[in-house]
Enzyme design. Sequence first.
Site, PDB file in Angstrom:
ATOM      1  N   LYS A 137       6.241   6.475   3.433  1.00  0.00           N
ATOM      2  CA  LYS A 137       5.242   6.904   3.232  1.00  0.00           C
ATOM      3  C   LYS A 137       3.982   7.746   4.124  1.00  0.00           C
ATOM      4  CE  LYS A 137       1.488   7.668   1.835  1.00  0.00           C
ATOM      5  NZ  LYS A 137       0.623   8.263   1.713  1.00  0.00           N
ATOM      6  N   GLU A 171      -1.565  -3.401  10.362  1.00  0.00           N
ATOM      7  CA  GLU A 171      -1.993  -2.846  11.706  1.00  0.00           C
ATOM      8  C   GLU A 171      -3.729  -2.262  11.262  1.00  0.00           C
ATOM      9  OE1 GLU A 171      -3.897  -0.742  14.378  1.00  0.00           O
ATOM     10  OE2 GLU A 171      -2.544   0.328  13.965  1.00  0.00           O
ATOM     11  N   CYS A 207      -7.050   3.814  16.761  1.00  0.00           N
ATOM     12  CA  CYS A 207      -7.644   2.649  16.248  1.00  0.00           C
ATOM     13  C   CYS A 207      -7.967   1.267  17.236  1.00  0.00           C
ATOM     14  CB  CYS A 207      -6.844   1.587  15.024  1.00  0.00           C
ATOM     15  SG  CYS A 207      -4.887   1.913  16.440  1.00  0.00           S
ATOM     16  N   GLU A 219     -16.076   0.603  12.654  1.00  0.00           N
ATOM     17  CA  GLU A 219     -15.120   2.076  13.457  1.00  0.00           C
ATOM     18  C   GLU A 219     -15.818   3.246  12.958  1.00  0.00           C
ATOM     19  OE1 GLU A 219     -10.062   1.745  14.025  1.00  0.00           O
ATOM     20  OE2 GLU A 219     -10.987   1.839  12.156  1.00  0.00           O
TER      21      GLU A 219
END
Length: 481
Positions: free
Chosen positions: A179, A253, A287, A386
């Site tokens: 996906k 993750e 990330c 973040e």
Amino acid sequence: METRVEYTELFIGGAWVTPSGSGVIEVMSPHTERVIGSVPAASTADVDRAVEIARAAFDSGEWTQTPLADRIAVVTRIKDAILARSEEFAALISRQNGAPASSAMRTQVLGAVAAYGAACAVAAQFPFEESRAGVGGPMLIRHEPVGVVAAIVPWNVPQLVIAAKLAPALLSGCAVILKPAPETPLDSNLLAEICSQAGLPKGVLTVLPAERDVSAYLVAHPGIDKVAFTGSVPAGKAIMAAAAANLTRVTLELGGKSAAIVLEDADVDQALPNILAGSFANSGQACVALTRILLPVSRYDEIAEKFAAAVAAMKVGDPTDPATVIGPMTSAAQQRRVLDYVGIGEAEGAKILTGGSVPEGLSTGWYVEPTVFGNVDNSMRIAREEIFGPVVCLIPFEDEAHAIAIANDSDLGLSGAVWTADTEHGVEVARQIRTGTFSVNCQRFDVVGPFGGYKNSGVGREFGPEGLAAYLEAKSIFLPA
């Protein structure tokens, strides 16, 4: 004008088929803000069909029982085909997410090729079945494929993240429903074209571009045995909660807020290019980005001045320009998010040393200037949350123990680095940092080592034998003494 890339069918179970619904995902260029392509939007009915086909393919045992050498050969053909069409992949990724073209080729496409190759090497040596002496007699330990996998990937580095999931899943004998993010579905469909010619049995691979609500339906589907997800912490928590209802296995993750520690004895001129590369890779949309730069008080002014000057000199603009270092944010929403955080940082009392706005002359496209905040306190939101853009915080520390405490004072624990004149001492620092990966006098990522995070940065590991094991169930077979 560049040719639009149009798909009208979905790749389900190895065949291009008519979608169940009429929804369409239009793909926008972050640079021109124009539509560059479209794909059908998968519906929940398409998910049901894909899961049924994948379930039947897995349960038939055709792929599971295919000799390992033959599975490796199929994945190797996929790798080789990606390499042969690497320029096409890099250009398509760059058009979708705005990554500088050179970065898209080096990190995303060639990185994916390396990941497929490394996974094949790991699988060739992996002990899928081994004997073990038990307390009461001999036993056989088998590692068997977990089943049907939903692999959900983000928009920032799509092919590399796909490789992290698809390679070990296929090598272990699983069936996969991939996906892609709605922002970047075109390269996934290009991958589907390649995989259709690689020799996979029918039903083993599906690619379903879809919006977030359909992704949620896929994750919660009782026919899914494992979810492998890369993305934000909130999305990861939602996936884990949904998977719990069926005890679906998960690998997550998630985000990072990684610290780069520059110790007092570091060679700053040597360290600076590495830190900049680690902080602003993929325009800061990574990330593992080093977004907290920890500087000794005794050298703070000196290093901050050099750092800000180097960031101010970065070329921002058209991602197809080989000189571009910072491209646009992938979406208008992401641009707004980053600029909002700049405002938050100013309101918190941090000082902008460079950047902080939309670049002059780039009103079209979702651009943000690379931004450096000085004298940041680690309690500020810009140091804890973040941002996922070209925004970096400079944080002063008193001594090494203080630096380690700051680095560990985070809900996230994905990556980090230290620079020092003494590499062995740098390793001692690395041992004290609560992150899944850490670099000493460099900023590295390697598809051979396990990758993942501590704390809210995720669950499980990808790459290396640890990444392959995540797609396997362990079985003990006891034999008579």
